[in-house]
Design an enzyme around this catalytic site. Sequence first.
Site, short mmCIF file in Angstrom:
data_model
loop_
_atom_site.label_atom_id
_atom_site.label_comp_id
_atom_site.label_asym_id
_atom_site.label_seq_id
_atom_site.Cartn_x
_atom_site.Cartn_y
_atom_site.Cartn_z
N ASN A 84 34.79 25.75 -6.39
CA ASN A 84 35.44 24.56 -5.82
C ASN A 84 35.45 23.36 -6.76
OD1 ASN A 84 32.63 24.37 -5.58
ND2 ASN A 84 32.77 22.92 -3.88
N ARG A 126 0.81 -1.22 0.00
CA ARG A 126 0.00 0.00 0.00
C ARG A 126 0.85 1.28 0.00
NH1 ARG A 126 -3.64 -1.93 4.94
NH2 ARG A 126 -1.82 -3.32 5.16
C1 UD1 Z 1 -2.18 -6.15 10.79
C2 UD1 Z 1 -3.20 -7.06 11.46
C3 UD1 Z 1 -4.50 -6.29 11.62
C4 UD1 Z 1 -4.25 -5.03 12.42
C5 UD1 Z 1 -3.13 -4.19 11.81
C6 UD1 Z 1 -2.75 -3.09 12.74
C7 UD1 Z 1 -2.69 -9.36 10.75
C8 UD1 Z 1 -3.11 -10.51 9.89
N1 UD1 Z 1 -3.41 -8.24 10.65
O1 UD1 Z 1 -2.71 -5.84 9.53
O2 UD1 Z 1 -5.45 -7.09 12.29
O3 UD1 Z 1 -5.44 -4.27 12.48
O4 UD1 Z 1 -1.97 -4.98 11.58
O5 UD1 Z 1 -1.82 -2.21 12.18
O6 UD1 Z 1 -1.78 -9.50 11.52
N2 UD1 Z 1 4.78 -8.56 8.23
C9 UD1 Z 1 5.73 -9.55 8.26
N3 UD1 Z 1 5.59 -10.63 7.45
C10 UD1 Z 1 4.53 -10.77 6.61
C11 UD1 Z 1 3.55 -9.76 6.59
C12 UD1 Z 1 3.70 -8.67 7.43
O7 UD1 Z 1 6.71 -9.44 9.01
O8 UD1 Z 1 4.49 -11.76 5.90
C13 UD1 Z 1 4.97 -7.37 9.09
C14 UD1 Z 1 4.97 -6.09 8.27
O9 UD1 Z 1 6.29 -5.75 7.89
C15 UD1 Z 1 4.37 -5.07 9.22
C16 UD1 Z 1 3.51 -5.92 10.15
O10 UD1 Z 1 3.89 -7.26 9.97
O11 UD1 Z 1 5.35 -4.41 10.00
C17 UD1 Z 1 2.04 -5.76 9.83
O12 UD1 Z 1 1.83 -6.10 8.50
P1 UD1 Z 1 0.76 -5.32 7.62
O13 UD1 Z 1 0.77 -5.89 6.26
O14 UD1 Z 1 0.89 -3.87 7.78
O15 UD1 Z 1 -0.57 -5.81 8.36
P2 UD1 Z 1 -1.93 -5.09 8.35
O16 UD1 Z 1 -2.64 -5.41 7.10
O17 UD1 Z 1 -1.76 -3.66 8.68
MG MG Z 2 -0.09 -2.42 9.01
#
Ligand code: UD1
Ligand code: MG
Length: 433
Positions: A362, A18
């Site tokens: 320079n 995103r």
């Molecule tokens: C996640 C939560 C959601 C919550 C939100 C809050 C899950 C499934 N969903 O969603 O319920 O409301 O955070 O901000 O957990 N990451 C990894 N490995 C992966 C995918 C993600 O390490 O395979 C890390 C990302 O780098 C990030 C964090 O996990 O720092 C959250 O991932 P992101 O994709 O932002 O999750 P959200 O869709 O925001």
């Molecule tokens: Mg997130």
Amino acid sequence: MNKSSISIVILAAGKGSRMKSPKAKVLHTLCGKEMLYYIIKTSRLISDDVTVVVAHQKEAVMEQMKRYFDDVNFVEQDAQNFPGTGGAMKNISVKNEKVLVLNGDMPLVTPKSLEGFLENESEIVMSIFDLQNPDGYGRVIIQNGHVVKIVEQKDASAAELNVSTVNAGIYAFSKKVLDKYIPLLDNNNAQKEYYLTDVISMARADALNITPLLVDEEHFKGVNSKKDLSDAEIIMQERIKTSLMDSGVIMQLPSTIYVEEGVVFEGECIVENGCRITGNSRIINSHIKAHSVVEDSIVKNSDVGPIAHLRPASNIEDTHIGNFVEVKKSTLRGVKAGHLSYIGDAKVDEGTNIGAGVITCNYDGIKKYETLIGKNVFVGSDSQLVAPLIIEDDVMIAAGTTVTSGTIKKGSLAISRTKIRTIEDFFYKFFKK
Ligand code: UD1
Ligand code: MG
């Protein structure tokens, strides 16, 4: 809670699609530092067992963070076979019985805002907030006062989408809970990912105690888009400037001032409106006037601006820098440079005056060269100083001179001018008046 009683896992392996950027999400910066930097910094303040999960652009993420921290563990997620926040937890080994899981995209979390998670003895503590616009977050489904599950937006029914209580994305688990449920996660969902959030429904089915902790968006906001990033940066700026003012810096119209994380002020300093001060700048007993930019530079007992630009590695002491003066990688001590100059790759000593419009030339298109200017030198306006060049002490450079020879000896005058010619009444003949 002492530092060695809690382990912290920071999830930083995701792509962050995103953000619409070739750069990994957690490496995007606010106030000059990567969002992951802030959450590691906060984590290190409360725990000495911090693990960061990486995968997407893992070399870049690790290299960047190792510049700040030398005591953080990095673990690689098998994102190919186990994508998702649950997949990220698969290969983790932690030292302590209590494990705080943080998202790498939450730069605004502070040690104080995490206290509730550390103090609570529940096997699962999870963070929730109520949002008018819950878009993008996982919805927290609560029945009869119990959290029963978290439904991700992409999996939610129309009724679930209307739920305004959302998962902020921070959890404290007992190690036992993680050991038991992480291996049981599956990827039967819209994104075909292993969701850490599914631990909640499994634990609930086993009647485990799940404590929801109401948190505020100001600390727990997740950054998923560039708009989120700029919103978070505004909050971070507020914090940085408030703390600087609390420690004695005077700021005029602080909402117009930008100061990066890492900038240090000492003594009595004034920063006027519209200034931008970045990198590891140090401002000591100085006055930075309106709309000036100071990048990675030291300013001591000096005044700078208005509308001056100190580029990286400038070292300014007991000096007056006036409007429209640009300085780069130069040391100025006891100097006056009042107007419209470029001083680059130079050392300028005490008592020297740099007139309006003076330029250090320079760069010859291939290499950069130094200009050394001694004490009590008077550099007349509109002079060009072609480097490499040494101007010894007590020298006068006449206005308009192009100084090209290598060294101007102590005590001399350098002057290069064409003789002026005047033609009487030329104006009247030319315009036929
Ligand atoms: C996640 C939560 C959601 C919550 C939100 C809050 C899950 C499934 N969903 O969603 O319920 O409301 O955070 O901000 O957990 N990451 C990894 N490995 C992966 C995918 C993600 O390490 O395979 C890390 C990302 O780098 C990030 C964090 O996990 O720092 C959250 O991932 P992101 O994709 O932002 O999750 P959200 O869709 O925001
Ligand atoms: Mg997130």
